[in-house]
Design a protein around this motif. Structure first.
Motif, PDB file in Angstrom:
ATOM      1  N   ALA A 187       0.820  -1.215   0.000  1.00 33.18           N
ATOM      2  CA  ALA A 187       0.000   0.000   0.000  1.00 33.18           C
ATOM      3  C   ALA A 187       0.855   1.266   0.000  1.00 33.18           C
ATOM      4  CB  ALA A 187      -0.934  -0.009   1.217  1.00 33.18           C
ATOM      5  N   ALA A 188       2.035   1.206   0.625  1.00 34.46           N
ATOM      6  CA  ALA A 188       2.894   2.397   0.706  1.00 34.46           C
ATOM      7  C   ALA A 188       3.634   2.646  -0.602  1.00 34.46           C
ATOM      8  CB  ALA A 188       3.895   2.233   1.841  1.00 34.46           C
ATOM      9  N   GLY A 189       3.894   1.556  -1.360  1.00 34.21           N
ATOM     10  CA  GLY A 189       4.649   1.697  -2.607  1.00 34.21           C
ATOM     11  C   GLY A 189       6.143   1.471  -2.390  1.00 34.21           C
ATOM     12  N   PRO A 190       6.905   1.372  -3.466  1.00 32.85           N
ATOM     13  CA  PRO A 190       8.318   0.967  -3.402  1.00 32.85           C
ATOM     14  C   PRO A 190       9.245   1.930  -2.663  1.00 32.85           C
ATOM     15  CG  PRO A 190       7.696   1.586  -5.656  1.00 32.85           C
ATOM     16  CD  PRO A 190       6.440   1.540  -4.853  1.00 32.85           C
ATOM     17  N   GLN A 191       8.844   3.180  -2.511  1.00 32.38           N
ATOM     18  CA  GLN A 191       9.708   4.123  -1.776  1.00 32.38           C
ATOM     19  C   GLN A 191       9.892   3.697  -0.325  1.00 32.38           C
ATOM     20  OE1 GLN A 191       7.112   7.375  -3.004  1.00 32.38           O
ATOM     21  NE2 GLN A 191       8.948   8.626  -3.221  1.00 32.38           N
ATOM     22  N   LEU A 192       8.892   3.000   0.215  1.00 30.21           N
ATOM     23  CA  LEU A 192       9.011   2.570   1.616  1.00 30.21           C
ATOM     24  C   LEU A 192      10.206   1.638   1.772  1.00 30.21           C
ATOM     25  CD1 LEU A 192       8.026   2.488   4.519  1.00 30.21           C
ATOM     26  CD2 LEU A 192       6.483   0.637   3.903  1.00 30.21           C
ATOM     27  N   LYS A 193      10.327   0.673   0.857  1.00 27.46           N
ATOM     28  CA  LYS A 193      11.451  -0.264   0.962  1.00 27.46           C
ATOM     29  C   LYS A 193      12.783   0.477   0.789  1.00 27.46           C
ATOM     30  CE  LYS A 193      13.104  -4.701  -0.675  1.00 27.46           C
ATOM     31  NZ  LYS A 193      12.821  -5.849  -1.535  1.00 27.46           N
ATOM     32  N   GLU A 194      12.811   1.456  -0.087  1.00 27.35           N
ATOM     33  CA  GLU A 194      14.051   2.231  -0.283  1.00 27.35           C
ATOM     34  C   GLU A 194      14.468   2.889   1.029  1.00 27.35           C
ATOM     35  OE1 GLU A 194      16.056   2.101  -2.920  1.00 27.35           O
ATOM     36  OE2 GLU A 194      14.585   0.584  -3.542  1.00 27.35           O
ATOM     37  N   GLU A 195      13.523   3.492   1.731  1.00 26.50           N
ATOM     38  CA  GLU A 195      13.883   4.108   3.010  1.00 26.50           C
ATOM     39  C   GLU A 195      14.269   3.043   4.038  1.00 26.50           C
ATOM     40  OE1 GLU A 195      11.160   6.969   4.811  1.00 26.50           O
ATOM     41  OE2 GLU A 195      12.566   7.237   6.482  1.00 26.50           O
ATOM     42  N   CYS A 196      13.543   1.918   4.020  1.00 27.29           N
ATOM     43  CA  CYS A 196      13.852   0.848   4.986  1.00 27.29           C
ATOM     44  C   CYS A 196      15.280   0.322   4.815  1.00 27.29           C
ATOM     45  CB  CYS A 196      12.851  -0.297   4.845  1.00 27.29           C
ATOM     46  SG  CYS A 196      11.243   0.062   5.580  1.00 27.29           S
ATOM     47  N   LYS A 197      15.775   0.342   3.589  1.00 22.01           N
ATOM     48  CA  LYS A 197      17.144  -0.138   3.340  1.00 22.01           C
ATOM     49  C   LYS A 197      18.182   0.690   4.092  1.00 22.01           C
ATOM     50  CE  LYS A 197      16.497  -2.034  -1.321  1.00 22.01           C
ATOM     51  NZ  LYS A 197      16.607  -1.675  -2.760  1.00 22.01           N
ATOM     52  N   THR A 198      17.835   1.930   4.406  1.00 22.02           N
ATOM     53  CA  THR A 198      18.790   2.805   5.107  1.00 22.02           C
ATOM     54  C   THR A 198      18.787   2.581   6.620  1.00 22.02           C
ATOM     55  OG1 THR A 198      17.232   4.624   5.522  1.00 22.02           O
ATOM     56  CG2 THR A 198      18.327   4.592   3.367  1.00 22.02           C
ATOM     57  N   LEU A 199      17.887   1.751   7.119  1.00 24.85           N
ATOM     58  CA  LEU A 199      17.731   1.605   8.578  1.00 24.85           C
ATOM     59  C   LEU A 199      18.621   0.522   9.189  1.00 24.85           C
ATOM     60  CD1 LEU A 199      13.813   1.840   8.822  1.00 24.85           C
ATOM     61  CD2 LEU A 199      15.471   3.669   9.182  1.00 24.85           C
ATOM     62  N   ASN A 200      19.230  -0.310   8.347  1.00 22.67           N
ATOM     63  CA  ASN A 200      20.094  -1.394   8.829  1.00 22.67           C
ATOM     64  C   ASN A 200      19.398  -2.384   9.759  1.00 22.67           C
ATOM     65  OD1 ASN A 200      22.438  -0.501   7.442  1.00 22.67           O
ATOM     66  ND2 ASN A 200      22.615   1.154   8.943  1.00 22.67           N
ATOM     67  N   GLY A 201      18.149  -2.687   9.468  1.00 26.43           N
ATOM     68  CA  GLY A 201      17.436  -3.717  10.224  1.00 26.43           C
ATOM     69  C   GLY A 201      17.119  -3.285  11.643  1.00 26.43           C
TER      70      GLY A 201
ATOM     71  N   THR B 242       9.703   5.401   9.611  1.00 33.70           N
ATOM     72  CA  THR B 242       9.848   5.884   8.224  1.00 33.70           C
ATOM     73  C   THR B 242       8.627   6.729   7.892  1.00 33.70           C
ATOM     74  OG1 THR B 242       8.611   4.077   7.182  1.00 33.70           O
ATOM     75  CG2 THR B 242      11.008   3.746   7.461  1.00 33.70           C
ATOM     76  N   LYS B 243       8.696   7.342   6.720  1.00 32.07           N
ATOM     77  CA  LYS B 243       7.495   8.018   6.204  1.00 32.07           C
ATOM     78  C   LYS B 243       6.490   6.968   5.708  1.00 32.07           C
ATOM     79  CE  LYS B 243      10.144  10.881   3.756  1.00 32.07           C
ATOM     80  NZ  LYS B 243      10.565  11.890   2.813  1.00 32.07           N
ATOM     81  N   GLY B 244       5.274   7.421   5.456  1.00 31.89           N
ATOM     82  CA  GLY B 244       4.210   6.498   5.035  1.00 31.89           C
ATOM     83  C   GLY B 244       3.990   6.435   3.527  1.00 31.89           C
ATOM     84  N   TYR B 245       4.624   7.368   2.806  1.00 30.91           N
ATOM     85  CA  TYR B 245       4.506   7.388   1.334  1.00 30.91           C
ATOM     86  C   TYR B 245       3.052   7.341   0.881  1.00 30.91           C
ATOM     87  CZ  TYR B 245       9.439   7.221   1.888  1.00 30.91           C
ATOM     88  OH  TYR B 245      10.710   7.545   2.277  1.00 30.91           O
ATOM     89  N   GLN B 246       2.638   6.322   0.144  1.00 35.46           N
ATOM     90  CA  GLN B 246       1.264   6.361  -0.394  1.00 35.46           C
ATOM     91  C   GLN B 246       0.179   5.910   0.583  1.00 35.46           C
ATOM     92  OE1 GLN B 246       1.268   4.598  -4.464  1.00 35.46           O
ATOM     93  NE2 GLN B 246       3.428   5.176  -4.399  1.00 35.46           N
ATOM     94  N   LEU B 247       0.574   5.631   1.795  1.00 40.27           N
ATOM     95  CA  LEU B 247      -0.431   5.279   2.824  1.00 40.27           C
ATOM     96  C   LEU B 247      -1.173   6.530   3.280  1.00 40.27           C
ATOM     97  CD1 LEU B 247       1.823   3.033   5.061  1.00 40.27           C
ATOM     98  CD2 LEU B 247      -0.267   2.240   3.927  1.00 40.27           C
TER      99      LEU B 247
END
Ligand code: AR6
Length: 177
Positions: free
Chosen positions: A40-54, A63-68
Motif C-alpha cells: 500500500a505504501a509503494g516501493p519508496q518505503l522499501k528504499e527508506e527501509c534499506k537505510t535503517l540497517n534492520g 519511516t514516512k508512510g509514502y502512499q499510505l
C-alpha cells in the motif's frame, strides 16, 4: 476522546498519523501485515527501509508512510513465539513501549497497532492481547502528548479480546484517562 480505541479492519486504510508494522529483522518487507503495508505504501518505503540497517526484536524505527493515508510507519520486530519462557512476553511488551516512545519523540498524536506477533510469529492471541492492552495503558502515563492509540483487530475474535481486556482494566480503575 477515548485514549485507547479498538477498531476492526485493514490497518493500511487507517488515517492515524502513524501505523505500526509487525516487521522482521531485515525491515525489508515480508508477508502478513508487513506485506500489506509495503504494497500500500509503494516501493519508496522499501528504499527508506534499506537505510535503517534492520532492527532487533523489540526495537522500533520510523519511516514516512509514502502512499499510505498514515504519515508515518513505525516498524517493530515482534518475538517469534517458542514456549513463552524465552523472553517472549518482555520482548512483545518492548515492541509496544518502544513504538510509543518513537511516536512521542516525533510528536505523533495518533498511532495504530496491529496484533504484533500473533500471525506468522505464532504468539498465542489471548496472551498477546493482554500484553498489548496492559503495556499501552501503562506506557501512556509516560507519553502525555499521545492522544489516541488504536488497537487494530483484523478479525472479530481479536476485537473481542481487546474489548475484554480494556473492560477489565477499566473495572480495576487502572485505565489511563
Ligand atoms: N491489517 C491489520 N492487521 C493485519 C493485516 C492488515 N492488513 N494483515 C494481517 N493482520 P503477521 P507477525 C494481522 O503475520 O505474526 C511477516 O512476514 C494478522 O491477522 O502479519 O508479527 C514479517 O515480515 C495478525 O493478527 O505478523 C515477519 O517475518 C497480525 O496482523 C512476520 O510476518 C500479525 O500477523 C511477522 O509475524
Amino acid at each position: 476522546m477515548e485514549k485507547i480505541k479498538v477498531w476492526q479492519g485493514d490497518i493500511t486504510t487507517l488515517e492515524a498519523e502513524a501505523i505500526v508494522n509487525a516487521a522482521n529483522h531485515s525491515l525489508l518487507g515480508g508477508g502478513g501485515v508487513d506485506g500489506a503495508i509495503h504494497r500500500a505504501a509503494g516501493p519508496q518505503l522499501k528504499e527508506e527501509c534499506k537505510t535503517l540497517n534492520g532492527a532487533e526484536t523489540g526495537e522500533a524505527k520510523l519511516t514516512k508512510g509514502y502512499q499510505l493515508p498514515a504519515d508515518y510507519v513505525i516498524h517493530t520486530v515482534g518475538p517469534v513465539y517458542k514456549d513463552g519462557n524465552k523472553g517472549e512476553p518482555e520482548q512483545l511488551a518492548a515492541c509496544y513501549r518502544n513504538s510509543l516512545k518513537v511516536a512521542a519523540d516525533h510528536e505523533i498524536k495518533t498511532i495504530a497497532f496491529p496484533a504484533i506477533s500473533t500471525g506468522i510469529y505464532q504468539y498465542p492471541a489471548l496472551e498477546a492481547a493482554q500484553i498489548a492492552v496492559k503495556t499501552i495503558n501503562e506506557s501512556l502515563n509516560s507519553y502525555p502528548t499521545i492522544e489516541q492509540v488504536i488497537l487494530v483487530a483484523f478479525d472479530a475474535h481479536t476485537k473481542q479480546r481487546y474489548e475484554t481486556e480494556l473492560a477489565a482494566i477499566k473495572a480495576n480503575n487502572k485505565y489511563h484517562s
